[in-house]
Design a protein around this motif. Structure first.
Motif, mmCIF file in Angstrom:
data_model
loop_
_atom_site.group_PDB
_atom_site.id
_atom_site.type_symbol
_atom_site.label_atom_id
_atom_site.label_comp_id
_atom_site.label_asym_id
_atom_site.label_seq_id
_atom_site.Cartn_x
_atom_site.Cartn_y
_atom_site.Cartn_z
ATOM 1 N N ARG A 1 5.900 7.218 8.111
ATOM 2 C CA ARG A 1 4.981 6.162 8.577
ATOM 3 C C ARG A 1 3.527 6.468 9.331
ATOM 4 O O ARG A 1 2.583 5.427 9.242
ATOM 5 N N GLY B 1 -3.284 1.948 5.346
ATOM 6 C CA GLY B 1 -3.818 0.977 5.897
ATOM 7 C C GLY B 1 -4.881 0.333 6.888
ATOM 8 O O GLY B 1 -5.659 -0.229 6.617
ATOM 9 N N VAL B 2 -4.974 1.410 7.698
ATOM 10 C CA VAL B 2 -6.084 0.873 8.614
ATOM 11 C C VAL B 2 -7.592 1.575 8.172
ATOM 12 O O VAL B 2 -8.414 0.391 7.810
ATOM 13 N N THR C 1 1.019 6.016 6.375
ATOM 14 C CA THR C 1 1.009 4.552 6.231
ATOM 15 C C THR C 1 0.366 3.900 7.096
ATOM 16 O O THR C 1 -1.068 2.637 6.388
ATOM 17 N N ARG C 2 -0.050 4.043 8.861
ATOM 18 C CA ARG C 2 -0.679 3.502 9.582
ATOM 19 C C ARG C 2 -1.985 3.895 8.904
ATOM 20 O O ARG C 2 -2.606 3.118 9.295
ATOM 21 N N ASN C 3 -2.087 5.535 8.460
ATOM 22 C CA ASN C 3 -3.912 5.217 8.253
ATOM 23 C C ASN C 3 -4.274 5.131 7.382
ATOM 24 O O ASN C 3 -5.667 4.974 7.126
#
Length: 236
Positions: free
Chosen positions: A208, A215-216, A211-213
């Motif tokens: 997670r 994605g941003v 993915t967040r890293n």
């Protein structure tokens, strides 16, 4: 020497090191994303290598100084607050020592000690080093290990620069046809690494966090590249 909580000084020290490392990871992550965004945005507007490098270096310098300055101000405020609390605690120990010792004993009672043992522990700790014992138990502060604003500032600056160099070099060195893709690949690798490290430090889900890293970072580069293309076409 405080003996109030066996193992707690080591835990506090470990916690401080983890906080520093976490701040370093966040600084590097910020350097990667912000400088990549600027560099890719300029690359979308012009193929001129010099313009891209100048913009990237300017973003690196401004970002590093801004982060270092912000960290210095933030930690200085925290340190001032801690020092004010310590001064108040010292005053209370000088003017009402018995009440303060009873308060310390009450803290240890709440932690599970019997009233008699809590009173004995509070008395011995107060006799040994009253300010340290009371500051650690009541305030969660070690008077001898206050955070240094300068250390925080330099650590943030260094972390940002290291992170920022990754996309800057990746976009400045390759040829025109591959420089954006090269930067994107370098940023992807950097963000995966910082995502993994930050997740491990915080005992969070690695997938997670990564993915967040990523994605941003990807969204930042996409938006800035499109803005660069738009302005490049408009002014061309």
């Amino acid at each position: 020497m405080s003996v109030s909580h066996p193992g707690e000084p080591h835990q506090a020290s470990l916690g401080q090191r983890l906080n520093w490392l976490r701040a370093g990871v966040l600084g590097a992550n910020d350097g990667i994303v912000s400088v990549a965004g600027v560099a890719v945005g300029v690359a979308g507007a012009t193929p001129d290598r010099a313009a891209i490098v100048v913009a990237g270096v300017a973003a690196l310098v401004a970002g590093a100084l801004s982060m270092a300055g912000g960290e210095y101000v933030s930690v200085s405020t925290q340190r001032d607050t801690e020092q004010a609390a310590l001064r108040l605690e010292k005053y209370e120990l000088e003017t009402m020592p018995e009440a303060e010792e009873k308060e310390l004993a009450g803290i240890y009672e709440e932690k599970g000690l019997s009233p008699g043992l809590a009173a004995e522990v509070a008395h011995e700790l107060t006799q040994n080093d009253a300010l340290e014992a009371h500051a650690e138990a009541e305030l969660g502060i070690d008077p001898d290990q206050l955070t240094s604003p300068w250390h925080a500032a330099w650590a943030s600056l260094a972390a940002f620069v290291v992170g920022a160099l990754l996309p800057l070099l990746a976009i400045a060195l390759p040829g025109v046809s591959v420089r954006v893709w090269s930067c994107a690949a370098a940023v992807l690798v950097g963000l995966v690494l910082t995502g993994v490290v930050s997740a491990r430090l915080g005992n969070a889900d690695v997938r997670r966090a990564v993915t967040r890293n990523v994605g941003v970072g990807a969204l930042t580069m996409l938006v800035t590249y499109l803005v660069g293309v738009l302005f490049g076409v408009t002014t061309g």
